[in-house]
Motif scaffolding. Sequence first.
Motif, PDB file in Angstrom:
ATOM      1  N   ASP A 134      43.910  38.293  33.878  1.00 23.22           N
ATOM      2  CA  ASP A 134      44.289  38.411  32.890  1.00 23.22           C
ATOM      3  C   ASP A 134      42.798  39.329  32.736  1.00 23.22           C
ATOM      4  OD1 ASP A 134      46.292  37.281  32.136  1.00 23.22           O
ATOM      5  OD2 ASP A 134      45.848  36.515  30.630  1.00 23.22           O
ATOM      6  N   LEU A 135      41.785  39.289  33.128  1.00 23.34           N
ATOM      7  CA  LEU A 135      40.691  40.281  33.768  1.00 23.34           C
ATOM      8  C   LEU A 135      41.168  41.610  34.356  1.00 23.34           C
ATOM      9  CD1 LEU A 135      38.597  39.718  36.305  1.00 23.34           C
ATOM     10  CD2 LEU A 135      38.584  37.359  35.472  1.00 23.34           C
ATOM     11  N   PHE A 136      41.918  41.505  35.489  1.00 23.62           N
ATOM     12  CA  PHE A 136      41.432  42.713  36.030  1.00 23.62           C
ATOM     13  C   PHE A 136      42.764  43.714  35.162  1.00 23.62           C
ATOM     14  CE2 PHE A 136      41.403  38.829  39.283  1.00 23.62           C
ATOM     15  CZ  PHE A 136      39.974  39.731  39.946  1.00 23.62           C
ATOM     16  N   ASP A 137      43.654  43.286  34.010  1.00 22.00           N
ATOM     17  CA  ASP A 137      44.477  44.494  33.319  1.00 22.00           C
ATOM     18  C   ASP A 137      42.900  45.802  32.915  1.00 22.00           C
ATOM     19  OD1 ASP A 137      46.421  43.099  34.065  1.00 22.00           O
ATOM     20  OD2 ASP A 137      46.680  42.070  32.472  1.00 22.00           O
ATOM     21  N   ASP A 138      41.957  44.919  32.799  1.00 21.07           N
ATOM     22  CA  ASP A 138      41.220  46.180  32.342  1.00 21.07           C
ATOM     23  C   ASP A 138      39.513  45.470  32.640  1.00 21.07           C
ATOM     24  OD1 ASP A 138      39.965  48.104  30.534  1.00 21.07           O
ATOM     25  OD2 ASP A 138      40.266  46.950  28.864  1.00 21.07           O
ATOM     26  N   LEU A 139      39.542  45.272  33.660  1.00 21.29           N
ATOM     27  CA  LEU A 139      37.989  45.194  33.637  1.00 21.29           C
ATOM     28  C   LEU A 139      37.215  45.976  33.543  1.00 21.29           C
ATOM     29  CD1 LEU A 139      37.061  42.807  35.869  1.00 21.29           C
ATOM     30  CD2 LEU A 139      36.822  44.553  37.882  1.00 21.29           C
ATOM     31  N   PRO A 140      35.711  45.251  32.725  1.00 18.97           N
ATOM     32  CA  PRO A 140      34.953  45.807  31.887  1.00 18.97           C
ATOM     33  C   PRO A 140      34.005  46.736  33.217  1.00 18.97           C
ATOM     34  CG  PRO A 140      35.176  43.969  31.100  1.00 18.97           C
ATOM     35  CD  PRO A 140      35.732  43.648  32.481  1.00 18.97           C
ATOM     36  N   ARG A 141      32.927  48.128  32.969  1.00 18.53           N
ATOM     37  CA  ARG A 141      32.725  48.795  33.655  1.00 18.53           C
ATOM     38  C   ARG A 141      31.515  47.909  34.233  1.00 18.53           C
ATOM     39  NH1 ARG A 141      31.928  55.059  32.262  1.00 18.53           N
ATOM     40  NH2 ARG A 141      33.987  56.274  32.663  1.00 18.53           N
ATOM     41  N   SER A 142      30.821  46.525  33.565  1.00 16.60           N
ATOM     42  CA  SER A 142      29.357  46.042  33.705  1.00 16.60           C
ATOM     43  C   SER A 142      30.393  45.509  34.934  1.00 16.60           C
ATOM     44  CB  SER A 142      29.202  45.559  32.410  1.00 16.60           C
ATOM     45  OG  SER A 142      30.020  44.625  31.849  1.00 16.60           O
ATOM     46  N   ILE A 143      31.061  45.036  35.269  1.00 14.16           N
ATOM     47  CA  ILE A 143      31.375  43.567  36.343  1.00 14.16           C
ATOM     48  C   ILE A 143      31.525  45.269  37.748  1.00 14.16           C
ATOM     49  CG2 ILE A 143      33.089  42.388  37.366  1.00 14.16           C
ATOM     50  CD1 ILE A 143      31.766  41.813  34.511  1.00 14.16           C
ATOM     51  N   HIS A 144      30.496  44.937  38.272  1.00 10.13           N
ATOM     52  CA  HIS A 144      30.485  45.488  39.465  1.00 10.13           C
ATOM     53  C   HIS A 144      31.616  44.892  40.683  1.00 10.13           C
ATOM     54  CE1 HIS A 144      26.359  48.034  37.954  1.00 10.13           C
ATOM     55  NE2 HIS A 144      27.393  48.101  37.537  1.00 10.13           N
ATOM     56  N   CYS A 145      31.869  44.101  40.598  1.00 11.07           N
ATOM     57  CA  CYS A 145      32.088  43.409  41.807  1.00 11.07           C
ATOM     58  C   CYS A 145      32.595  41.687  41.168  1.00 11.07           C
ATOM     59  CB  CYS A 145      32.136  43.418  42.927  1.00 11.07           C
ATOM     60  SG  CYS A 145      29.704  43.577  43.095  1.00 11.07           S
ATOM     61  N   LEU A 146      33.614  40.856  42.183  1.00 12.37           N
ATOM     62  CA  LEU A 146      33.585  39.273  41.661  1.00 12.37           C
ATOM     63  C   LEU A 146      34.198  38.888  42.972  1.00 12.37           C
ATOM     64  CD1 LEU A 146      36.640  38.891  40.315  1.00 12.37           C
ATOM     65  CD2 LEU A 146      35.751  40.102  38.364  1.00 12.37           C
ATOM     66  N   ALA A 182      36.749  37.921  46.899  1.00 11.13           N
ATOM     67  CA  ALA A 182      36.186  39.178  46.341  1.00 11.13           C
ATOM     68  C   ALA A 182      36.693  39.980  45.626  1.00 11.13           C
ATOM     69  CB  ALA A 182      35.041  39.315  47.181  1.00 11.13           C
ATOM     70  N   VAL A 183      36.574  41.082  44.535  1.00 14.75           N
ATOM     71  CA  VAL A 183      37.256  42.252  44.390  1.00 14.75           C
ATOM     72  C   VAL A 183      35.932  43.071  44.268  1.00 14.75           C
ATOM     73  CG1 VAL A 183      38.133  43.187  43.019  1.00 14.75           C
ATOM     74  CG2 VAL A 183      39.436  41.193  43.390  1.00 14.75           C
ATOM     75  N   ILE A 184      36.078  43.901  45.277  1.00 13.67           N
ATOM     76  CA  ILE A 184      35.006  44.988  44.735  1.00 13.67           C
ATOM     77  C   ILE A 184      35.902  46.023  44.511  1.00 13.67           C
ATOM     78  CG2 ILE A 184      32.784  46.490  46.640  1.00 13.67           C
ATOM     79  CD1 ILE A 184      32.754  43.705  48.073  1.00 13.67           C
ATOM     80  N   ARG A 185      34.565  47.679  43.609  1.00 13.54           N
ATOM     81  CA  ARG A 185      35.031  48.511  43.485  1.00 13.54           C
ATOM     82  C   ARG A 185      35.000  49.219  44.508  1.00 13.54           C
ATOM     83  NH1 ARG A 185      36.162  48.854  37.725  1.00 13.54           N
ATOM     84  NH2 ARG A 185      35.280  47.620  36.732  1.00 13.54           N
ATOM     85  N   SER A 186      35.679  50.038  44.813  1.00 17.05           N
ATOM     86  CA  SER A 186      35.548  51.053  45.971  1.00 17.05           C
ATOM     87  C   SER A 186      35.280  52.232  45.424  1.00 17.05           C
ATOM     88  CB  SER A 186      37.506  52.060  46.237  1.00 17.05           C
ATOM     89  OG  SER A 186      37.560  52.362  45.374  1.00 17.05           O
ATOM     90  N   GLU A 187      34.956  52.260  44.046  1.00 15.41           N
ATOM     91  CA  GLU A 187      34.599  53.874  43.262  1.00 15.41           C
ATOM     92  C   GLU A 187      32.195  53.586  43.954  1.00 15.41           C
ATOM     93  OE1 GLU A 187      38.029  53.667  41.169  1.00 15.41           O
ATOM     94  OE2 GLU A 187      36.641  51.947  41.450  1.00 15.41           O
ATOM     95  N   HIS A 188      32.013  52.327  43.627  1.00 17.25           N
ATOM     96  CA  HIS A 188      30.835  52.082  43.785  1.00 17.25           C
ATOM     97  C   HIS A 188      30.396  53.332  44.933  1.00 17.25           C
ATOM     98  CE1 HIS A 188      29.769  49.310  41.225  1.00 17.25           C
ATOM     99  NE2 HIS A 188      30.708  48.412  41.626  1.00 17.25           N
ATOM    100  N   PRO A 189      28.830  53.746  45.352  1.00 17.58           N
ATOM    101  CA  PRO A 189      28.485  54.389  45.966  1.00 17.58           C
ATOM    102  C   PRO A 189      27.790  53.531  47.243  1.00 17.58           C
ATOM    103  CG  PRO A 189      26.922  54.768  44.633  1.00 17.58           C
ATOM    104  CD  PRO A 189      27.576  53.618  43.761  1.00 17.58           C
ATOM    105  N   ASP A 190      27.406  54.047  48.032  1.00 22.01           N
ATOM    106  CA  ASP A 190      27.483  52.741  49.723  1.00 22.01           C
ATOM    107  C   ASP A 190      26.893  51.982  49.598  1.00 22.01           C
ATOM    108  OD1 ASP A 190      28.271  54.798  50.911  1.00 22.01           O
ATOM    109  OD2 ASP A 190      27.007  55.541  52.288  1.00 22.01           O
TER     110      ASP A 190
END
Length: 324
Positions: free
Chosen positions: A207-219, A237-245
Amino acid sequence: MGAGLRRLGCALGLLAGLAACETSDLAPRNTDVAPHQRPDGLKPEPPAVAPPKRRSLASLDLERFYAQFETDSLARGLLRTDGGGPDTPFTDTMLARNFERIALAEEYERGEGLRPSRGGYGAIKKWTQPVRVAVEFGDLVPEDQRVQDTNMVTQYVDRLSRITGHPITMTGGVSNFHVLFMSEDDKAMIAPRIREIVPNVTPSALDLFDDLPRSIHCLVMAFSATPGGSDYNQAIAVIRSEHPDLLRRSCIHEEVAQGLGLGNDHPRARPSIFNDDDEFALLTTHDELLLQMLYDPALRPGMTADEARPIYTAKASTLLGGQS
């Protein structure tokens, strides 16, 4: 040779004759005879080309947000990449205490999404089978970023294998540790992909992936073959691709290491990435020692804190030469 010239001459004569006929006044300029219609299906219609997908405003907004977060953090002296130094001393007693806080406690209730843990110590959790790591990407992750991220994961996996002495490798085949780089636009793909990997995953974990808070960078989520078990056989592991390098690299370091069994964060763990203060971006020397302790063969999955304490306390003393 003469016959060849004659054939060539005849051909040229024919072409000249056709040209003369085309320009002759005898050739009709207009005609009332309608041309035959081309039969249907003789030439297929060209396939419709789907317009290229574009990133949403939400994804672009996240990219700006995390870029600013990284810039601000670096300006404040956070996201260090030096692994610790003279300003971050620690002893074997501190190392053993941090191991207990990070390896035996859990940040969240197992199978309950982001619900905080009630505290207390659980059991030793680790892999006993070989770890086979694969990376996956959302549709809109650029190709150059895919190459960069794959290289970062590959280098880190090699390092983790050397640190732990455990077989941890990249694979293009059957994998059991999946690193997913996904954007905000790919979030609808995440839960189905996790369910495909782990069919019996609890709905609350998805359920958390429906609206993952911005504060969660990855998990990261790690699973055992039996519910509530301690011998891991799958991790995602799920990592946001919007992160800088640097933030993406930081996520790789923390989530993959946590997926190996160091599942908790603690505010007093220093120098460490297992601390939510973001002081360190990358695995530190302290964290390498924690992994060496966890993958000591004497520590078995399922051991309680009381059973494991004499083993990891002695290991910490050995690693640091008894610096109490």
